[in-house]
Scaffold this active site. Sequence first.
Site, PDB file in Angstrom:
ATOM      1  N   ASP A 311       0.814  -1.212   0.000  1.00 25.28           N
ATOM      2  CA  ASP A 311       0.000   0.000   0.000  1.00 25.28           C
ATOM      3  C   ASP A 311       0.852   1.268   0.000  1.00 25.28           C
ATOM      4  O   ASP A 311       1.922   1.325   0.615  1.00 25.28           O
ATOM      5  CB  ASP A 311      -0.902  -0.005   1.242  1.00 25.28           C
ATOM      6  CG  ASP A 311      -1.824   1.189   1.307  1.00 25.28           C
ATOM      7  OD1 ASP A 311      -2.687   1.311   0.427  1.00 25.28           O
ATOM      8  OD2 ASP A 311      -1.663   1.999   2.234  1.00 25.28           O
ATOM      9  N   GLU A 364       1.126  -0.505  -5.085  1.00 23.42           N
ATOM     10  CA  GLU A 364       0.136   0.542  -5.331  1.00 23.42           C
ATOM     11  C   GLU A 364       0.945   1.840  -5.431  1.00 23.42           C
ATOM     12  O   GLU A 364       1.231   2.494  -4.425  1.00 23.42           O
ATOM     13  CB  GLU A 364      -0.892   0.632  -4.207  1.00 23.42           C
ATOM     14  CG  GLU A 364      -2.029   1.586  -4.568  1.00 23.42           C
ATOM     15  CD  GLU A 364      -2.434   2.531  -3.439  1.00 23.42           C
ATOM     16  OE1 GLU A 364      -3.387   3.295  -3.626  1.00 23.42           O
ATOM     17  OE2 GLU A 364      -1.800   2.506  -2.376  1.00 23.42           O
TER      18      GLU A 364
END
Length: 692
Positions: A311, A364
């Site tokens: 993330d 990401e």
Amino acid sequence: MLQTKDQEYEVPVYLFRQGTNYSAQKYFGAHLMERNGKDGVMFRVWAPHAQAVSVVGDFNDWIPGSHPMTKVDGASVWEVFIPGVKQYDVYKYCITTAADQLLFKADPFAFHTETRPSNASKVFDVEGYPWQDDAWVRTQKKKDPIHSAMNIYEMHMGAWKKKDEDTPYNYAELADELAPYLQKMGYTHVELMPITEYPFDGSWGYQVTGYFAPTSRYGTPYDFMSFVNKMHKAGIGVILDWVPAHFPKDGYGLYLFDGEPCYEDPNPKRGEHKGWGTVVFDYGKPEVQSFLISSAMFWLEQYHVDGLRVDAVASMLYLDYDRKDGEWEANCFGENKNLEAISFLHKLNSTVLGKHSHKYMIAEESTAWPMVTKPVDQGGLGFNFKWNMGWMNDMLSYMSTDPLFRKGNHNKVTFSMFYAFSENFVLPISHDEVVHGKCSLINKMPGDYDAKFADLRAFYGYMMAHPGKKLLFMGQEFAQFVEFNEEKQLDWMLLQYDKHRQMQDYVADLNHLYKETPAMWQIDDSWDGFQWIVADDADQSVVAFLRRDQAGKQVMVICNFNPVERKGYTLGVPASGTYKEIFNSDAVRYGGTGKENAAKRSKKNSMHGFDYSISIDLPAASTVYFSVPTPRKKKLSTEQKVEKPTAKKAAAKKSTKTPKTVEKNKATKTAEKTAKVKKSAAKPKAVRKTAK
């Protein structure tokens, strides 16, 4: 041979300090064991700035100092063995800071925790689970992730489906519901929003306090192992969202762990994300590197997880990420790159993929940072996949545009092909796109009720054929109208209505077609797997292209993003023969008008760079797939048909001769040789010399 106490700690602590202990949880934390004939638990913690540390819990009435810890290395690592402590016992570390404050901290290496709002750690032995996924593991080890099918179902574990309004399923129970659903729907993987322990439900798990503990909201560590085991037995891979970018300031967590910056960067211009209310890891500190990489390896190895979606990578890479002028500090070269974070990502990915090349490390990363998915030794960050946020933003903007104005935005459909092969991409329609007032995917589509569904089907058809692996967030497969809400389960009652049930059928059929058609996924990383046919028909909002597999088999894809039927639409095709429609988003079964195409025979008519063309009827707001005939082999000329002898064929011919035939042939050759010698001897000498 028994180890001495010194030998027992020297190697793991030394490696921890070097940033190379990638299984630090085996040494640190709480471990059930026997010492001096007594059963109990060995507690170890890293607290370099502490004056004193003790273990407190129900077993000593939470009285500080009842079980003091001692330094095993004379500097930063503390331990104590406490007899009688057992599985599920609750505990914390009581830390006396340099300023004589008492802090009660959860164990950073705990395998299990209390359920919020309680926040203490629990003793738990994660060894010994009876795994039954050997067949899955063997198959995955032989797999090439880049050239395999990957169609991901992203979900929140507590909001997919509940037992009742307030009670979620535990991990094992959820797997019994989820695995058959994903099989039916044709997904290859499930991606879980973070299940690493976290305090606040509204963070959806992205503010982590327990990097080695699956959240106790849904059960024990064994329950989560059961979840993974059941998914693998059903043929579904498991990917976890993993958050090494930041952590929250909750008092019992990692923040100022021993009274001073320990896990976080001490520089206030580098160590905080004010917009998120979180702090940033100190990536240059070796102990932090050991901690984070151990966490990553732990989930992949201890829990058999198939990959990690990392993330907020962009927030790690840029020193000025979400910071105003004056709030950030340049690196030693005067740049905005976080050199320590870059070096950490190199180490992380080299370690994980160096040992497990078949696993997924998915970034990401929302910027144009180069070579995210290239190997570290080639100058890349070392991930093997990256979310294609540019494609996602362009396509959602395009699909949200009134069809009357889409021709002016046609480049948003085609622009992705300028960079489609610069990285190994995943095309994500994730939870981030259906929250905070962005509205659900079906509600992004313009027009009336029927038009919304037609547009969404056309978009899904285009998405599935575009190069790159796929990801769709839960609920979008049946066109949920409301935004994601972590407090409620999906609106399953919508499946009582035709349009939603038909959309679910459409996505399932599309997913299965994707899995069964190598042309759709086998070459996602180069132009060898993709070719434009029509890229510039902005006026009619039509695109057409080919997808190709390694054997040369092709699928032709035509998308009409306009609510106007295009009858007799003519386009070039790559081969002579019959083109059969294999999928049509406008089929009645999916809630469309049923305007499908019969088989089409190509004509000798050059168009779009091809020698042949066909004319088809393109339904309004649709995506259609056609099978492409395999080119016929050219007929050989008479001369080409003459078979040239080969050594292999000669040997085969020789092997068919009988002993008598061989003997006869030998006699014939001997007689011929004798006759030649006699004939030569009968010639005049001068003639013989000339002949010679």
